[in-house]
Design a protein around this motif. Structure first.
Motif, PDB file in Angstrom:
ATOM      1  N   UNK B 253     -18.017  -9.220   7.153  1.00  0.00           N
ATOM      2  CA  UNK B 253     -18.708  -7.769   6.596  1.00  0.00           C
ATOM      3  C   UNK B 253     -17.328  -6.836   6.572  1.00  0.00           C
ATOM      4  N   UNK B 254     -16.361  -7.182   5.804  1.00  0.00           N
ATOM      5  CA  UNK B 254     -15.090  -6.222   5.539  1.00  0.00           C
ATOM      6  C   UNK B 254     -14.434  -5.573   4.705  1.00  0.00           C
ATOM      7  N   UNK B 255     -13.692  -5.146   4.099  1.00  0.00           N
ATOM      8  CA  UNK B 255     -12.713  -5.087   2.669  1.00  0.00           C
ATOM      9  C   UNK B 255     -11.669  -4.401   3.616  1.00  0.00           C
ATOM     10  N   UNK B 256     -10.721  -4.714   3.666  1.00  0.00           N
ATOM     11  CA  UNK B 256      -9.461  -3.682   3.721  1.00  0.00           C
ATOM     12  C   UNK B 256      -9.429  -3.162   2.463  1.00  0.00           C
ATOM     13  N   UNK B 257      -8.723  -2.042   2.984  1.00  0.00           N
ATOM     14  CA  UNK B 257      -8.262  -0.384   2.319  1.00  0.00           C
ATOM     15  C   UNK B 257      -7.048  -0.001   2.844  1.00  0.00           C
ATOM     16  N   UNK B 258      -5.867   0.178   2.145  1.00  0.00           N
ATOM     17  CA  UNK B 258      -4.971   1.466   2.483  1.00  0.00           C
ATOM     18  C   UNK B 258      -5.235   2.552   3.223  1.00  0.00           C
ATOM     19  N   UNK B 259      -5.148   2.816   4.160  1.00  0.00           N
ATOM     20  CA  UNK B 259      -5.313   4.436   4.619  1.00  0.00           C
ATOM     21  C   UNK B 259      -4.149   5.195   4.759  1.00  0.00           C
ATOM     22  N   UNK B 260      -4.383   6.248   4.060  1.00  0.00           N
ATOM     23  CA  UNK B 260      -2.404   6.997   3.631  1.00  0.00           C
ATOM     24  C   UNK B 260      -2.690   8.022   4.550  1.00  0.00           C
ATOM     25  N   UNK B 261      -1.669   8.322   5.522  1.00  0.00           N
ATOM     26  CA  UNK B 261      -1.181  10.084   5.462  1.00  0.00           C
ATOM     27  C   UNK B 261       0.457   9.536   6.005  1.00  0.00           C
ATOM     28  N   UNK B 262       0.404  11.775   5.853  1.00  0.00           N
ATOM     29  CA  UNK B 262       1.317  12.170   5.775  1.00  0.00           C
ATOM     30  C   UNK B 262       1.954  13.465   6.360  1.00  0.00           C
ATOM     31  N   UNK B 263       3.305  13.577   6.505  1.00  0.00           N
ATOM     32  CA  UNK B 263       3.573  14.797   7.623  1.00  0.00           C
ATOM     33  C   UNK B 263       4.733  15.411   7.104  1.00  0.00           C
ATOM     34  N   UNK B 264       4.125  16.555   7.165  1.00  0.00           N
ATOM     35  CA  UNK B 264       5.446  18.306   6.375  1.00  0.00           C
ATOM     36  C   UNK B 264       6.978  18.287   7.263  1.00  0.00           C
ATOM     37  N   UNK B 265       7.682  18.833   6.881  1.00  0.00           N
ATOM     38  CA  UNK B 265       8.683  19.830   7.737  1.00  0.00           C
ATOM     39  C   UNK B 265       8.404  20.808   8.819  1.00  0.00           C
ATOM     40  N   UNK B 266       8.920  19.915   9.318  1.00  0.00           N
ATOM     41  CA  UNK B 266       8.460  20.591  11.126  1.00  0.00           C
ATOM     42  C   UNK B 266       8.280  21.938  10.937  1.00  0.00           C
ATOM     43  N   UNK B 267       7.682  22.836  11.541  1.00  0.00           N
ATOM     44  CA  UNK B 267       7.385  24.585  11.688  1.00  0.00           C
ATOM     45  C   UNK B 267       7.078  24.344  12.279  1.00  0.00           C
ATOM     46  N   UNK B 268       6.644  26.158  12.576  1.00  0.00           N
ATOM     47  CA  UNK B 268       6.719  26.697  13.899  1.00  0.00           C
ATOM     48  C   UNK B 268       5.462  26.518  13.928  1.00  0.00           C
ATOM     49  N   UNK B 269       4.447  26.701  15.375  1.00  0.00           N
ATOM     50  CA  UNK B 269       3.361  26.745  15.695  1.00  0.00           C
ATOM     51  C   UNK B 269       2.112  27.695  14.710  1.00  0.00           C
ATOM     52  N   UNK B 270       1.794  27.032  14.157  1.00  0.00           N
ATOM     53  CA  UNK B 270       0.983  27.474  13.438  1.00  0.00           C
ATOM     54  C   UNK B 270      -1.714  26.966  13.295  1.00  0.00           C
ATOM     55  N   UNK B 271      -1.005  25.923  14.186  1.00  0.00           N
ATOM     56  CA  UNK B 271      -2.327  25.114  13.700  1.00  0.00           C
ATOM     57  C   UNK B 271      -2.613  25.174  15.725  1.00  0.00           C
TER      58      UNK B 271
END
Lengths: 93, 416
Positions: B253-271
């Motif tokens: 009972x499966x459907x295959x889908x793309x799951x996307x992600x992305x990363x930014x340039x590195x910055x100082x700790x904010x999160x």
């Protein structure tokens, strides 16, 4: 990004469409006689093909009509667009 | 093979780091094994590790068609949490979370598990009620969960936009303090090294092309590196599960889908924490390198191509810029997709099949990474004993025939 050809409106961006998943899944004509296994197969089990996938699409932000697409799930190439009720077209994978 | 330690580090530093041993061998496949794991991602390697460690099965192999850490294990957004709604789910994900808490020591490999907390935002009254319900359910199931107000959110994460005039204002959120992030490919490497040290063969560039089945029993696999005989096969192939199942004439009972992600340039700790929002569909954390790691949604159509389409990324970026206005001038460095196996009830499948000796661990969909240790632990039990562990018993294929689904669409975070 896909360029889909709606059979009624012509080529449009994928953003105008919603995908209805695998097509040609026929509701059983004898629901009273079906056991749990047959219902489970009909409701949940899918081919999820790697290669040619016959699927339903709806031109949600256009004419609103359903149609079928044969598409490669590897290259995303649209191999055929055909109407609901038509047989699966013969397409090379 | 030597343990990693401060002394090993010092010794190797004196040798200019030229003599570190390979973390795992590259053996030639044997003609037969007691069990074969198909898929060398985190879940498959964890399965092999626990099979060898807890069940004494050392004559086993993990077959990986690519390389270790090259699939979804290296493509997810590294979030670990267990705040699911149903007791069955809370049990399985919290089982995993408890294993995460000791994993670096267990594997003698720093998986950089950081319990920095995970927050799920509520943007309207209905969602706030739904999330509160989930908090109460979590607390009943023994999973830590608490409600945080917008003021507290501002203290926890100052870059979060709390303007009440926003299109989707933040009304509060849930916080699981034991949740957090881990270094995703370190998890695969750590389990690979751990399994290898127990004698498991990890065979990369080995694609299974067919299953050998006779009289309803598995007898082995065909691969691009020859035939391998085995009485027991555990398939842990994520997005390619349906392809392996089709080799046995089974539909899943499966459907295959793309799951996307992305990363930014590195910055100082904010999160300092992980913040997820189902409503506007954005979730974000910051890696130790400083990159903001952003998770997008799945593409709406079936795909086995490991790339996603731009509209999905655009939608996520719109939400991220609204929630975190400081990101509007950030450059995004990389964007990618992994193929995830979406299950109708947004819960996994750890199950026997109609074929004797053939087992599947799949359907983790958009949220498998967090479960890696627990999934491997339970699947190893299922494979070794030919019977489900009490925790994964509710996740058998049988539920799609009995109707006892474990619906987790709300807690799964990524819209299915």
């Amino acid at each position: 990004m896909l360029l889909l050809e709606c059979p009624w409106c012509g080529p449009r961006s994928e953003e105008e469409f919603s995908c209805g998943g695998e097509g040609h899944i026929v509701r059983p004509l004898n629901p009273d006689e079906l056991d749990d296994a047959a219902w489970g197969d009909y409701v949940f089990m899918r081919r999820n093909a790697k290669g040619v996938h016959f699927e339903r699409w709806r031109h949600a932000h256009g004419c609103g009509r359903w149609f079928n697409v044969a598409r490669s799930t590897v290259s995303h190439e649209i191999l055929a667009v055909y109407r609901v009720g038509d047989d699966k077209p013969k397409v090379a994978p | 093979m030597a343990n990693y330690s401060i002394f090993a580090l010092a010794r190797n530093a004196l040798q200019r780091h030229r003599n570190w041993p390979q973390a795992w061998r590259s053996p030639q496949p044997r003609a037969s094994y007691d069990a074969v794991i198909v898929g060398g991602g985190g879940h498959g390697l964890a399965t092999a590790y626990y099979l060898a460690k807890l069940h004494g099965m050392r004559n086993i192999a993990v077959l990986e068609k690519g390389w270790i850490g090259g699939g979804n294990t290296g493509r997810n957004t590294t979030i670990v949490r267990s705040n699911y709604l149903n007791p069955e789910s809370a049990a399985i994900y919290d089982h995993a979370l408890k294993l995460w808490e000791g994993l670096s020591q267990e594997l003698n490999f720093n998986v950089m598990f950081s319990q920095r907390g995970v927050i799920n935002l509520a943007h309207d009254e209905g969602e706030a009620r739904e999330l509160r319900r989930r908090i109460y359910a979590n607390q009943l199931a023994g999973v830590d969960a608490e409600w945080v107000t917008p003021t507290q959110l501002g203290e926890l994460c100052p870059i979060l936009n709390l303007d009440p005039n926003m299109r989707y204002p933040v009304l509060g959120g849930t916080l699981q303090r034991r949740a957090g992030t881990a270094r995703h490919d370190a998890v695969a490497w750590g389990y690979a090294r751990g399994a290898d040290r127990l004698g498991v063969h990890i065979i990369e560039n080995c694609e299974v092309t067919g299953l050998i089945i006779r009289d309803g029993r598995v007898e082995g696999v065909h691969t691009n590196r020859g035939e391998i005989r085995t009485p027991k096969i555990g398939v842990v192939a994520a997005g390619h599960s349906s392809v392996l199942a089709a080799m046995a004439g089974i539909r899943l009972p499966l459907d295959s889908h793309p799951l996307q992600a992305l990363v930014s340039e590195p910055i100082k700790p904010v999160m300092p924490t992980v913040i997820m929002s189902n409503k506007v569909h954005a979730y974000m954390s910051q890696s130790d390198k400083g990159e903001l790691v952003i998770g997008a949604g799945i593409d709406p159509y079936n795909s086995y191509a490991q790339r996603g389409s731009l509209p999905v990324i655009e939608e996520t970026i719109r939400a991220v810029v609204e929630l975190y206005p400081i990101t509007s001038r950030l450059k995004m460095m990389r964007q990618w997709a992994g193929i995830v196996d979406i299950c109708p009830d947004a819960s996994p499948i750890i199950s026997a099949t109609p074929v004797d000796g053939l087992y599947f661990n799949c359907g983790w969909g958009t949220g498998g990474f967090k479960a890696t240790p627990g999934s491997g632990h339970l699947f190893a039990h299922t494979l070794a004993k030919d019977a489900a562990h009490a925790i994964n018993a509710p996740f058998a294929l049988e539920r799609f025939y009995s109707g006892a689904l474990v619906a987790e669409h709300g807690a799964a975070a990524v819209a299915h």
